[in-house]
Design a protein around this motif. Structure first.
Motif, PDB file in Angstrom:
ATOM      1  N   MET A  33      74.564 107.637  50.431  1.00  0.00           N
ATOM      2  CA  MET A  33      76.508 107.759  50.887  1.00  0.00           C
ATOM      3  C   MET A  33      76.599 106.287  50.135  1.00  0.00           C
ATOM      4  O   MET A  33      77.648 106.181  49.442  1.00  0.00           O
ATOM      5  N   THR A  34      76.019 105.991  49.805  1.00  0.00           N
ATOM      6  CA  THR A  34      76.114 104.040  48.389  1.00  0.00           C
ATOM      7  C   THR A  34      76.182 104.551  47.373  1.00  0.00           C
ATOM      8  O   THR A  34      77.358 104.348  46.421  1.00  0.00           O
ATOM      9  N   HIS A  35      75.766 105.847  47.022  1.00  0.00           N
ATOM     10  CA  HIS A  35      75.333 106.049  45.294  1.00  0.00           C
ATOM     11  C   HIS A  35      76.716 107.337  45.252  1.00  0.00           C
ATOM     12  O   HIS A  35      77.937 107.161  44.474  1.00  0.00           O
ATOM     13  N   HIS A  36      77.473 107.669  46.418  1.00  0.00           N
ATOM     14  CA  HIS A  36      78.585 108.429  45.850  1.00  0.00           C
ATOM     15  C   HIS A  36      80.188 107.756  46.139  1.00  0.00           C
ATOM     16  O   HIS A  36      80.858 107.988  45.491  1.00  0.00           O
ATOM     17  N   GLY A 259      70.252  92.400  52.557  1.00  0.00           N
ATOM     18  CA  GLY A 259      70.288  93.191  53.196  1.00  0.00           C
ATOM     19  C   GLY A 259      71.151  93.175  54.319  1.00  0.00           C
ATOM     20  O   GLY A 259      71.972  91.911  54.484  1.00  0.00           O
ATOM     21  N   ALA A 260      71.813  94.441  54.588  1.00  0.00           N
ATOM     22  CA  ALA A 260      73.237  94.564  54.857  1.00  0.00           C
ATOM     23  C   ALA A 260      73.189  94.179  55.752  1.00  0.00           C
ATOM     24  O   ALA A 260      74.118  94.494  56.611  1.00  0.00           O
ATOM     25  N   ASP A 261      72.220  94.049  57.573  1.00  0.00           N
ATOM     26  CA  ASP A 261      72.154  94.041  59.009  1.00  0.00           C
ATOM     27  C   ASP A 261      72.303  92.737  59.001  1.00  0.00           C
ATOM     28  O   ASP A 261      72.736  92.684  60.611  1.00  0.00           O
ATOM     29  N   ILE A 275      82.323  92.059  55.223  1.00  0.00           N
ATOM     30  CA  ILE A 275      81.448  92.297  53.632  1.00  0.00           C
ATOM     31  C   ILE A 275      82.269  90.940  52.772  1.00  0.00           C
ATOM     32  O   ILE A 275      81.325  90.358  51.982  1.00  0.00           O
ATOM     33  N   ASP A 276      83.266  90.342  52.908  1.00  0.00           N
ATOM     34  CA  ASP A 276      83.454  89.346  52.315  1.00  0.00           C
ATOM     35  C   ASP A 276      82.343  87.721  52.761  1.00  0.00           C
ATOM     36  O   ASP A 276      82.288  87.521  51.463  1.00  0.00           O
ATOM     37  N   CYS A 309      79.293  97.933  52.259  1.00  0.00           N
ATOM     38  CA  CYS A 309      78.823  96.497  51.255  1.00  0.00           C
ATOM     39  C   CYS A 309      78.524  96.776  50.379  1.00  0.00           C
ATOM     40  O   CYS A 309      78.574  95.790  49.264  1.00  0.00           O
ATOM     41  N   TRP A 310      77.362  97.192  50.203  1.00  0.00           N
ATOM     42  CA  TRP A 310      76.409  97.746  49.092  1.00  0.00           C
ATOM     43  C   TRP A 310      77.470  98.025  47.302  1.00  0.00           C
ATOM     44  O   TRP A 310      77.042  97.683  46.117  1.00  0.00           O
ATOM     45  N   THR A 311      78.286  98.562  48.049  1.00  0.00           N
ATOM     46  CA  THR A 311      79.070  99.219  46.592  1.00  0.00           C
ATOM     47  C   THR A 311      80.379  98.133  46.727  1.00  0.00           C
ATOM     48  O   THR A 311      80.100  98.029  45.274  1.00  0.00           O
ATOM     49  N   VAL A 312      81.244  97.399  47.419  1.00  0.00           N
ATOM     50  CA  VAL A 312      81.610  95.935  47.328  1.00  0.00           C
ATOM     51  C   VAL A 312      80.613  95.077  46.096  1.00  0.00           C
ATOM     52  O   VAL A 312      80.933  94.588  45.796  1.00  0.00           O
ATOM     53  N   GLU A 313      79.123  95.024  46.732  1.00  0.00           N
ATOM     54  CA  GLU A 313      78.105  93.838  45.828  1.00  0.00           C
ATOM     55  C   GLU A 313      78.333  94.616  44.783  1.00  0.00           C
ATOM     56  O   GLU A 313      78.483  93.881  43.484  1.00  0.00           O
TER      57      GLU A 313
END
Length: 328
Positions: A33-36, A259-261, A275-276, A309-313
């Motif tokens: 999902m992140t990669h997409h 870690g996004a938890d 996420i900010d 989150c990981w896409t924004v980062e």
């Protein structure tokens, strides 16, 4: 002279196809999902994309015991009932189940972190991203907390071949116990972990009094936090502590476990960060003169939030702002 902020990104679609089980909170599909999303926002056009090699057993044994690595290589769902003693010894079970392609899964995510460290060592990039990595609980001889191979320790060991001092920063809601334990007696790696602590919260370690021992005394820093910490408080703590750590320790490379938890609404987490508030952690990159940085994933159990989150980062690392619709 290197081009400014050259970024390497590691991804193998096979890592997202493994399945921990129907009731298990760890869903590797979050990586697909992140990669997409990364592709949808054209972030891949600003990075060098690599498929990691599958780490060899001998590479995994740079940290883990050979018998543990060999067991992970051998165990299968259909044969696990014949290995009850070994399963207990190596702590495989409910939290760390045996599933199809378990060893290959470990090889891919560890290979990505090792490859990232090698590219940094060879000055082929300034930042290396492996969202599949960050499995910080695994110990030398056993699995722990959904983690089988500690790719972070392997990546740091690789970085230490070229860097005198490595700073490890962990912003997962859970204490980065496996990494801290691996480097508890050395001053060449400083570990800093921001995490929930108390009320028997997993893994139960990470007290502020845990500071390292022998040559490593004062080179482990723990920031134990309570439920519900918000962006403002987290930002203030993070910036104050990390800026001082970097000023005093002067690392030549940083490893950041994202870690996004620790996001609000996580299935297993208990913080109130947006996420900010999360990507404030990446404030350390543009505003400081640290030459090399490795970024990994980690926990995160509400898949859609993790992917966003990981896409924004990734966008932050690329100095690319994404639409507000990405935010929580």
């Amino acid at each position: 002279m290197r081009s400014k902020d050259k970024i390497a990104y590691f991804y193998d679609g096979d890592v997202g196809s493994v399945y921990f089980g129907p009731n298990h909170p760890m869903k590797p599909h979050r990586l697909c999902m992140t990669h997409h999303l990364v592709l949808s926002y054209d972030l891949h056009k600003k990075m060098e994309i690599y498929r990691p090699h599958k780490a060899y057993p001998s590479e995994l044994a740079q940290f883990h015991s050979e018998d543990y690595v060999e067991f992970l290589h051998r165990i299968r769902p259909d044969t696990q009932n014949s290995f009850r003693t070994e399963l207990a010894r190596f702590n495989l079970g409910e939290d760390c189940p045996v599933f199809e392609n378990l060893f290959e899964f470990c090889q891919i995510y560890a290979g990505g972190t090792i490859d990232a460290a090698r590219r940094l060592n060879n000055q082929l990039c300034d930042v290396a991203i492996n969202w599949a990595g960050g499995l910080h609980h695994a110990k030398k001889c056993e699995a722990s907390g959904f983690c089988y191979i500690n790719d972070l320790v392997l990546g740091i060991l690789e970085l230490l071949k070229h860097h005198a001092r490595v700073l490890y920063i962990d912003i997962d809601v859970h204490h980065g116990d496996g990494v801290e334990e691996a480097f508890y007696f050395t001053d060449r790696v400083m570990t800093v972990s921001f995490h929930k602590f108390g009320d028997l919260f997993f893994p139960g370690t990470g007290d502020v009094k845990e500071i390292g021992e022998k040559e490593g005394k004062f080179y482990a820093i723990n920031v134990p936090l309570k439920d519900g910490i918000d962006d403002t408080s987290f930002t203030r703590l993070f910036k104050t502590i990390i800026s001082k750590v970097i000023e005093i320790y002067q690392p030549s490379s940083i490893v950041l476990q994202c870690g996004a938890d620790s996001l609000a609404g996580d299935r297993l987490g208990c913080f109130n960060l947006s996420i900010d508030g999360k990507f404030l952690s990446l404030w350390i990159y543009p505003s400081l003169h640290v030459m090399f940085m490795q970024v990994t994933g980690g926990g995160g159990y509400t898949k859609e939030n993790v992917a966003r989150c990981w896409t924004v980062e990734t966008g932050v690392l690329l100095d690319t702002e994404l639409p507000n619709s990405m935010n929580l």
